[in-house]
Design an enzyme around this catalytic site. Structure first.
Site, short mmCIF file in Angstrom:
data_model
loop_
_atom_site.label_atom_id
_atom_site.label_comp_id
_atom_site.label_asym_id
_atom_site.label_seq_id
_atom_site.Cartn_x
_atom_site.Cartn_y
_atom_site.Cartn_z
N CYS A 169 0.83 -1.22 0.00
CA CYS A 169 0.00 0.00 0.00
C CYS A 169 0.86 1.26 0.00
CB CYS A 169 -0.89 0.03 1.23
SG CYS A 169 -1.93 -1.38 1.44
N1 SAJ Z 1 6.58 2.36 8.84
C1 SAJ Z 1 7.60 3.14 9.36
N2 SAJ Z 1 7.31 4.03 10.33
C2 SAJ Z 1 6.04 4.20 10.81
C3 SAJ Z 1 5.01 3.40 10.27
C4 SAJ Z 1 5.30 2.48 9.30
O1 SAJ Z 1 8.76 3.01 8.95
O2 SAJ Z 1 5.83 5.02 11.70
C5 SAJ Z 1 6.88 1.40 7.78
C6 SAJ Z 1 6.51 -0.01 8.14
O3 SAJ Z 1 7.59 -0.65 8.78
C7 SAJ Z 1 6.21 -0.63 6.77
C8 SAJ Z 1 5.63 0.54 5.98
O4 SAJ Z 1 6.06 1.72 6.65
O5 SAJ Z 1 7.39 -1.08 6.16
C9 SAJ Z 1 4.10 0.52 5.90
O6 SAJ Z 1 3.65 0.36 7.22
P1 SAJ Z 1 2.09 0.59 7.63
O7 SAJ Z 1 2.04 0.62 9.12
O8 SAJ Z 1 1.52 1.72 6.89
O9 SAJ Z 1 1.41 -0.78 7.25
P2 SAJ Z 1 0.73 -1.30 5.93
O10 SAJ Z 1 1.58 -1.22 4.74
O11 SAJ Z 1 0.22 -2.64 6.30
O12 SAJ Z 1 -0.47 -0.26 5.67
C10 SAJ Z 1 -1.79 -0.68 5.90
C11 SAJ Z 1 -2.66 0.38 5.26
N3 SAJ Z 1 -4.01 -0.10 5.27
C12 SAJ Z 1 -4.76 0.11 4.18
O13 SAJ Z 1 -4.35 0.67 3.17
C13 SAJ Z 1 -6.14 -0.39 4.25
C14 SAJ Z 1 -2.59 1.67 6.05
O14 SAJ Z 1 -3.60 2.59 5.56
C15 SAJ Z 1 -2.86 1.42 7.50
O15 SAJ Z 1 -2.82 2.65 8.23
C16 SAJ Z 1 -1.79 0.47 8.01
O16 SAJ Z 1 -2.00 -0.78 7.30
C17 SAJ Z 1 -1.91 0.24 9.49
O17 SAJ Z 1 -2.16 1.24 10.21
O18 SAJ Z 1 -1.69 -0.90 9.90
#
Ligand code: SAJ
Length: 445
Positions: free
Chosen positions: A273
């Site tokens: 995403c």
């Molecule tokens: N990450 C960081 N720092 C942060 C947060 C995330 O480096 O503060 C990295 C994570 O390690 C990962 C990437 O960014 O590699 C994405 O992380 P994410 O927490 O956004 O997780 P995803 O990719 O599973 O995103 C999904 C998305 N859900 C949908 O699109 C329906 C996102 O909108 C959600 O907010 C997220 O899950 C969530 O909160 O779990």
């Protein structure tokens, strides 16, 4: 009015719900409808996935096989690879992937393939909804003409809407029924019918005035994350340059009860995403003469983090009078985020590739990931998988540096700190107590 006809079928629970794509979005959605006693048909191109589902087996973490079996036992649900069955569906929801091409442009092939099948079997009386994340305009510019080519007229013969998926795989608190659902129709009737449909399975439906608003809403949500993660990564570099503990700063900022939302630095961003969705928005904006600087800057900062981590490792080895070239390096955690097995776009792949291209020997330990594959986008190792190493004392002692790329729970960090000579922690996996008791030198983002 077709809207009233479709709403009546929904009220009577005789509306047959067809869902194209039974992945982490489509399978939970169709099970929700089937458990609410709607007749439902899941459409897949994958024969094995289809057979497994019809055998009562779920391949999705948030959907229990018991619930799949329960839907099958009701006799009104099945999966199929025969798209001719679309003709029996009163509602068709598209839940297919929207990846990027190598050029970072949208890859619409899955949506187009679904659209072709819908067009082939389209008939009067259908509500079509797109859930796949895509650029604003897809629903009315791409899907609408395809269905109209079947000789059908919008609002008279069919309805068309967009509703972004908000599935968060593995999230115990938020599942399909309690994640507010944004819905926008290409026409008012379309939006009303789609909202009425989702209100049967979701606690809160948020109606917006058009499909484009709904498409743009989803991209704003995930672009918000990419940009704020980019800022956290840049703040880490600033704090590093100033000799300030990044993690202590963000922890302190997070005590502000309003006007701040904590994001954390890391080795880059992975998943299907966040690294991709913003490019759908910037691509469309560019078609209209606008160049989004925030999106490209966030991409630049986030995609530059693996290189920054490797520089931290190189500098840390240098203080031990060692070079990256010839060093034996252990990566702890390669999945794209904590406590999952998903490797898609994982930044650990870039960290490994950069280290190996500098002559390091790299091994990894990740309890969730048995093997790691590198495609031709990487410098080294295409077609030559790396396999998970057991975290033995000998393994840890044999390394010149351990890099924590993903902070999985259940990894024996105290033992790593006792046996390793150098640890680079990119996720703040090692709290102060662990660091104070460590024999290893610890470097952090
Ligand atoms: N990450 C960081 N720092 C942060 C947060 C995330 O480096 O503060 C990295 C994570 O390690 C990962 C990437 O960014 O590699 C994405 O992380 P994410 O927490 O956004 O997780 P995803 O990719 O599973 O995103 C999904 C998305 N859900 C949908 O699109 C329906 C996102 O909108 C959600 O907010 C997220 O899950 C969530 O909160 O779990």
């Amino acid at each position: 009015m077709i809207k009233d006809e479709i709403k009546k079928l929904i009220t009577d629970k005789t509306a047959c719900i067809g869902i194209i794509g039974l992945g982490y979005v489509g399978l939970p959605l169709i099970v929700e409808f089937a458990l609410k006693d709607f007749p439902a048909v899941g459409f897949e191109v994958d024969e094995k996935k289809t057979a497994d589902i019809n055998a009562g087996k779920s391949h999705i973490v948030d959907v229990s096989s018991e619930n799949v079996q329960k839907c099958l036992d009701g006799g009104r649900f099945h999966a199929t690879t025969d798209f001719a069955e679309l003709e029996n569906c009163d509602v068709v929801v598209i839940c297919v992937p929207t990846p990027l091409r190598k050029t970072k442009d949208p890859d619409m092939s899955y949506i187009l393939a679904a659209g072709e099948q819908i067009k082939k079997y389209a008939r009067r009386g259908q509500l079509v909804i797109l859930e796949s994340t895509t650029y604003p305009g897809t629903t009315d510019e791409v899907l609408q003409p395809m269905i109209e080519e079947a000789g059908l007229k919008l609002d008279e013969d069919f309805l068309l809407a967009f509703s972004p998926e908000r599935v968060d795989p593995g999230n115990p608190q938020f599942q399909t029924h309690n994640i507010p659902k944004v819905v926008g129709g290409v026409t008012k009737d379309s939006g009303e019918a789609a909202s009425f449909l989702y209100s049967q399975i979701v606690d809160q439906v948020h109606f917006v005035s058009s499909a484009r608003v709904a498409e743009a809403c989803k991209l704003w949500e995930n672009t918000f994350r990419a940009i704020n993660i980019g800022m956290a990564n840049e703040m880490a570099k600033v704090c590093n340059a100033l000799g300030i503990d990044t993690w202590e700063v963000v922890r302190a900022a997070a005590t502000k009860p309003f006007g701040f939302m904590a994001f954390y630095p890391g080795p880059g961003i992975g998943g299907h995403c966040i690294p991709l969705d913003p490019h759908y928005l910037s691509w469309k904006a560019r078609q209209h003469g606008f160049d989004s600087q925030f999106i490209s800057l966030a991409e630049q900062v986030n995609s530059g983090m693996p290189k920054y981590v490797v520089k931290l490792v190189s500098d840390a080895l240098n203080t031990e009078k060692k070079a990256v070239n010839g060093a034996r390096i252990l990566i702890l955690g390669v999945a794209y985020k904590k406590d999952i097995d998903d490797m898609r776009e994982s930044p650990a792949l870039s960290v490994i590739d950069l280290l190996r291209s500098k002559g390091a020997e790299v091994v990894y330990h990740d309890p969730f990931v048995p093997e790691v594959h590198f495609d031709h986008a990487y410098t080294i190792g295409a077609g030559d998988p790396l396999f998970n190493s057991n975290l033995t004392d000998d393994l840890i002692k044999s390394t010149d540096c351990v890099i924590i790329c993903t902070e999985h729970s259940g990894v024996d960090y105290p033992r790593v700190l006792q046996l390793a000579s150098l640890v680079v922690d990119t996720r703040n996996a090692l709290n102060e107590e662990l660091r104070d008791g460590s024999k290893a030198k610890v470097v952090r983002l």
